[in-house]
Motif scaffolding. Sequence first.
Motif, PDB file in Angstrom:
ATOM      1  N   SER A 139       7.296   4.395  13.862  1.00  0.00           N
ATOM      2  CA  SER A 139       8.247   5.139  13.044  1.00  0.00           C
ATOM      3  C   SER A 139       8.157   4.748  11.573  1.00  0.00           C
ATOM      4  O   SER A 139       8.503   5.541  10.693  1.00  0.00           O
ATOM      5  N   ALA A 185       5.563   7.098  10.210  1.00  0.00           N
ATOM      6  CA  ALA A 185       6.155   8.429  10.037  1.00  0.00           C
ATOM      7  C   ALA A 185       7.084   8.455   8.821  1.00  0.00           C
ATOM      8  O   ALA A 185       7.077   9.406   8.026  1.00  0.00           O
ATOM      9  N   LEU A 201       6.354  15.968  13.462  1.00  0.00           N
ATOM     10  CA  LEU A 201       6.494  14.710  14.192  1.00  0.00           C
ATOM     11  C   LEU A 201       6.614  14.985  15.691  1.00  0.00           C
ATOM     12  O   LEU A 201       7.338  15.885  16.107  1.00  0.00           O
ATOM     13  N   ILE A 203       2.371  11.593  14.264  1.00  0.00           N
ATOM     14  CA  ILE A 203       2.283  12.714  13.326  1.00  0.00           C
ATOM     15  C   ILE A 203       1.219  13.684  13.838  1.00  0.00           C
ATOM     16  O   ILE A 203       0.053  13.289  14.029  1.00  0.00           O
ATOM     17  N   HIS A 226      -1.190   8.133  14.698  1.00  0.00           N
ATOM     18  CA  HIS A 226      -0.046   7.283  15.033  1.00  0.00           C
ATOM     19  C   HIS A 226      -0.432   5.814  15.003  1.00  0.00           C
ATOM     20  O   HIS A 226      -1.601   5.446  15.003  1.00  0.00           O
TER      21      HIS A 226
END
Length: 310
Positions: A217, A220, A255, A272, A281
């Motif tokens: 995350s 992202a 996402l 992604i 990722h």
Amino acid sequence: MNQTFDQLTDEFGIVNVQVATVWTTPESARDIDKDGLTNPTNINQWYQHLSYNERLALCNENRVQTQALYGEPVIIINELDEWAEVVLPFQPSKKDKRGYPGWIPRQQLSMTTKSDWIRESMAIVIKDKSCFVTQDREQTIETSFATILPVVTEEQHRVQIQTPHGLQYIAKEDVQIFSTKDGVSRGKGEDIVQVGMPFLQLDYFWGGMSSFGYDCSGLAYVAHKANGYWIARDAGDQAASGKEIPFDELQSGDLLFFAYEEGKGSIHHVGIYKGNGEMLHSPQTGKGIEITPLVGTKYEKELCAARRYW
């Protein structure tokens, strides 16, 4: 969400090391983490000295929450011995409506005021890493991609920046300058993908929010931050906002979220979407950032949601 200083009081904290790790409690840090607890930090040395099991324990033993970059504002809500309890206003989280909560060594924070810190323009680092230098070109600190600091003056080949250590300089080609009022210029989905491409094979790091190491995350988050979109810090929160996208309408930069129990349980991962059935990722401890197909992998079975922020 736009980056805004409105939620800050007139006096607030800023991170004064290249990367400050936000710990769950003051007791969460171990002796082997000392290179990440000092001022200055030595993030490269810390990461390199951790074994696989020591890295894994940062997650499995709930030791690390997130990280904050050089110059990132923090709200200090409590102090205990050598530690400060903080929330990070630019990392939204359901854990605290004010921002992501946790603990940072007090020596890794400096105090400033809105009048000293907020200027008309800001600079965001657009290189993997960049070094600040003094007026006499003495190198001071190596900073991460997506570090944001106030601009004082622009010169032909360098920019004078306000930092936690006073006025310093950075190469003009290493930053993008933007209006504090308007924020970073907004990119498209393909731009979000392109942000992550230089970090292929970079080792995963739990809680990582810097170009020294990202978690899923974190990658992202920074890909959106660098394109002018401020999204939540954690995958579960990221999945709770944005525009819901059907799987047959995916575009680059969307996402993708993955859940236990073949997509029916709790969300544990985000990637992604790159296009052509592939995602970019940061997979897990022991692996590096990669491009992987969805079809025929565990991710195909665990895919549970897609969201678009761009």
